[in-house]
Design an enzyme around this catalytic site. Structure first.
Site, PDB file in Angstrom:
ATOM      1  N   THR A 145      -0.458  -2.890  10.689  1.00  0.00           N
ATOM      2  CA  THR A 145      -1.125  -2.981   9.394  1.00  0.00           C
ATOM      3  C   THR A 145      -0.136  -3.686   8.517  1.00  0.00           C
ATOM      4  O   THR A 145       0.593  -3.060   7.775  1.00  0.00           O
ATOM      5  CB  THR A 145      -1.442  -1.627   8.772  1.00  0.00           C
ATOM      6  OG1 THR A 145      -2.451  -1.056   9.538  1.00  0.00           O
ATOM      7  CG2 THR A 145      -2.041  -1.782   7.396  1.00  0.00           C
ATOM      8  N   LYS A 157       4.268  -6.696   3.880  1.00  0.00           N
ATOM      9  CA  LYS A 157       3.970  -5.302   3.617  1.00  0.00           C
ATOM     10  C   LYS A 157       3.635  -4.647   4.945  1.00  0.00           C
ATOM     11  O   LYS A 157       3.142  -5.283   5.881  1.00  0.00           O
ATOM     12  CB  LYS A 157       2.821  -5.140   2.620  1.00  0.00           C
ATOM     13  CG  LYS A 157       1.457  -5.645   3.076  1.00  0.00           C
ATOM     14  CD  LYS A 157       0.631  -4.745   3.960  1.00  0.00           C
ATOM     15  CE  LYS A 157       0.439  -3.373   3.362  1.00  0.00           C
ATOM     16  NZ  LYS A 157      -0.378  -2.515   4.318  1.00  0.00           N
ATOM     17  N   SER A 164      -7.177   9.806  -0.313  1.00  0.00           N
ATOM     18  CA  SER A 164      -7.061  10.407  -1.636  1.00  0.00           C
ATOM     19  C   SER A 164      -5.802   9.957  -2.361  1.00  0.00           C
ATOM     20  O   SER A 164      -5.635  10.262  -3.528  1.00  0.00           O
ATOM     21  CB  SER A 164      -7.052  11.931  -1.522  1.00  0.00           C
ATOM     22  OG  SER A 164      -6.017  12.378  -0.695  1.00  0.00           O
ATOM     23  N   GLU A 200       5.734   5.123   7.697  1.00  0.00           N
ATOM     24  CA  GLU A 200       5.315   6.273   6.899  1.00  0.00           C
ATOM     25  C   GLU A 200       6.019   7.544   7.374  1.00  0.00           C
ATOM     26  O   GLU A 200       5.900   7.943   8.526  1.00  0.00           O
ATOM     27  CB  GLU A 200       3.800   6.432   6.982  1.00  0.00           C
ATOM     28  CG  GLU A 200       3.068   5.323   6.243  1.00  0.00           C
ATOM     29  CD  GLU A 200       1.586   5.290   6.490  1.00  0.00           C
ATOM     30  OE1 GLU A 200       0.879   4.653   5.692  1.00  0.00           O
ATOM     31  OE2 GLU A 200       1.125   5.879   7.481  1.00  0.00           O
ATOM     32  N   ASN A 252      -0.922  10.585   6.337  1.00  0.00           N
ATOM     33  CA  ASN A 252      -2.161  10.093   6.903  1.00  0.00           C
ATOM     34  C   ASN A 252      -3.282  11.119   6.922  1.00  0.00           C
ATOM     35  O   ASN A 252      -4.444  10.774   7.130  1.00  0.00           O
ATOM     36  CB  ASN A 252      -1.898   9.559   8.310  1.00  0.00           C
ATOM     37  CG  ASN A 252      -1.217   8.200   8.254  1.00  0.00           C
ATOM     38  OD1 ASN A 252      -1.861   7.200   7.981  1.00  0.00           O
ATOM     39  ND2 ASN A 252       0.084   8.185   8.477  1.00  0.00           N
ATOM     40  N   THR A 308       0.856  -1.187   0.000  1.00  0.00           N
ATOM     41  CA  THR A 308       0.000   0.000   0.000  1.00  0.00           C
ATOM     42  C   THR A 308       0.894   1.240   0.000  1.00  0.00           C
ATOM     43  O   THR A 308       1.395   1.638  -1.035  1.00  0.00           O
ATOM     44  CB  THR A 308      -0.984   0.002   1.190  1.00  0.00           C
ATOM     45  OG1 THR A 308      -0.263  -0.226   2.408  1.00  0.00           O
ATOM     46  CG2 THR A 308      -2.046  -1.074   1.011  1.00  0.00           C
TER      47      THR A 308
END
Length: 404
Positions: free
Chosen positions: A187, A176, A404, A273, A399, A150
């Site tokens: 996640t 992942k 989007s 991230e 985040n 992702t």
């Protein structure tokens, strides 16, 4: 044992990864299939989040079946909080792949990752499954490792080769994970394959114990996902004497599995991230294993610690503070604390008291992208390791616009 930072093909397994249209970017694959040509035993661990996606709930039941031969995975849509339709869609994914490979639906597992609460675009997924099933290849794992991503910046793959009874054995894994990462899994999706011959009971024991010291010891942001799972398949193609008890051969297998899982866990932590640094906690001197883990996890999950490392600020008080509310049993007056990177090592605390600090050296150490927090509780013989990353401005940016 030989370790590789790539997915080494495993005897009897094939894979494929395709773009089917779930993601907006056509250059990014979004559906993968993993297939064992022969029956395999399986094991898994799942998210502890009470809100579990449909694939997790289905797999928690199907993992108990005697054999598993295939896994279908999509990225870009989590199929979580999607009601009865979500369950039907997950079952449809399973039955479609089962039909394509002439398997029983009981022999197929399903996984999803991506946005929560959005209906699955089955008009795209079903043709994607058929395409992936028709392009399965022993060298298809690179594409498969891309199809599960992702917000990851890169694929995460590790393999180990070793011998059991003079038979060559391979354990290869792909994963992942980049955000919504917290101990008790993240996640994250992990898929681990081996050609070792091992009973289902011992495979589950090995995986559960290994996950406890690897994927369950990482944190990016403190959020535990709805979709986390690690699935492992063993097809016995190496023809070693079957591993059916906790002995020296089992320990060798478990040690190889630990290498794969720890390296994948570190990759996930490093790829957090917006992250700029990988942080590793090496904690020793614990009164018990649980105490050591609680303290190590608490350090790695502290947003204040993570923010300080982003700023290369040697704010060691935040480390001790995070241990203090961890629930772990230790004596603060005994603690010793160090920071270390390739630029050197500096002691900051001795017997619970801060030392005079060489600010220049501390800054040089913390400016590196791989930093170790070394803690000695001096209260016992147990140790633990945990991994995480710094908390940067970019984490908020990513985040704030994830959908989007």
């Amino acid at each position: 044992m030989k370790k590789y930072y790539e997915f080494i093909p495993v005897s009897g397994f094939k894979a494929a990864g395709v773009y089917c249209g779930i993601k907006k970017d056509k250059s990014k694959k979004d559906l993968s299939v993993i297939y064992s040509e022969t029956k395999a035993v399986s094991a898994a661990t799942f998210t502890t989040n009470k809100v579990k996606a449909a694939p997790v709930q289905i797999n928690m039941k199907n993992i108990n079946n005697d054999n598993t031969q295939a896994i279908v995975v999509n990225s870009g849509n989590a199929n979580a909080c999607t009601g009865e339709k979500g369950f039907d869609d997950a079952l449809n994914m399973i039955s479609t792949l089962a039909d394509e490979l002439n398997l029983s639906p009981d022999e197929v597992l399903v996984a999803s990752t991506g946005i929560i609460g959005v209906p699955m675009p089955m008009e795209k997924i079903i043709p994607g499954i058929k395409e992936a099933a028709s392009t399965l290849s022993p060298i298809g794992f690179e594409d498969a490792s891309k199809g599960i991503l992702t917000t990851d910046s890169s694929t995460k793959t590790v393999s180990v080769e070793f011998t059991i009874d003079d038979k060559s054995v391979v354990i290869s894994g792909m994963a992942k994970g980049s955000g919504m990462i917290h101990p008790n899994m993240a996640t994250m999706l992990g898929f681990i394959l081996t050609d070792a011959s091992i009973t289902k009971k011992m495979l589950q024991k090995a995986l559960s114990d290994s996950v406890s010291d690897s994927f369950n010891m990482i944190s990016v942001d403190g959020d535990t996902s709805t979709n986390d799972m690690v699935i492992m398949l063993a097809n016995g193609k190496s023809n070693n004497k079957i591993i059916n008890m906790d002995n020296g051969i089992y320990n060798k297998f478990k040690a190889a599995l630990d290498i794969v899982n720890v390296e994948l866990a570190k990759m996930i932590a490093k790829d957090g991230e917006g992250a700029t640094k990988l942080i590793e906690v090496n904690l020793s001197g614990g009164k018990s294993k649980e105490d050591a883990k609680l303290c190590a996890k608490s350090i790695i999950t502290s947003n204040l610690v993570k923010s300080a490392f982003f700023g290369s600020d040697a704010n060691w008080g935040r480390v001790l503070c995070s241990m203090g509310y961890s629930g772990g049993d230790f004596i603060p007056e005994d603690v010793e604390l160090f920071f270390e990177s390739k630029k050197g090592k500096i002691q900051l605390v001795k017997n619970g008291v801060g030392l005079s600090l060489d600010e220049k050296l501390a800054k040089e150490i913390l400016l590196e992208d791989y930093i170790k927090i070394i803690v000695d509780l001096k209260n016992g013989e147990y140790s633990a390791k945990a991994w995480g990353c710094d908390l940067s401005y970019d984490y908020v940016k990513i985040n704030a616009s994830y959908r989007s």
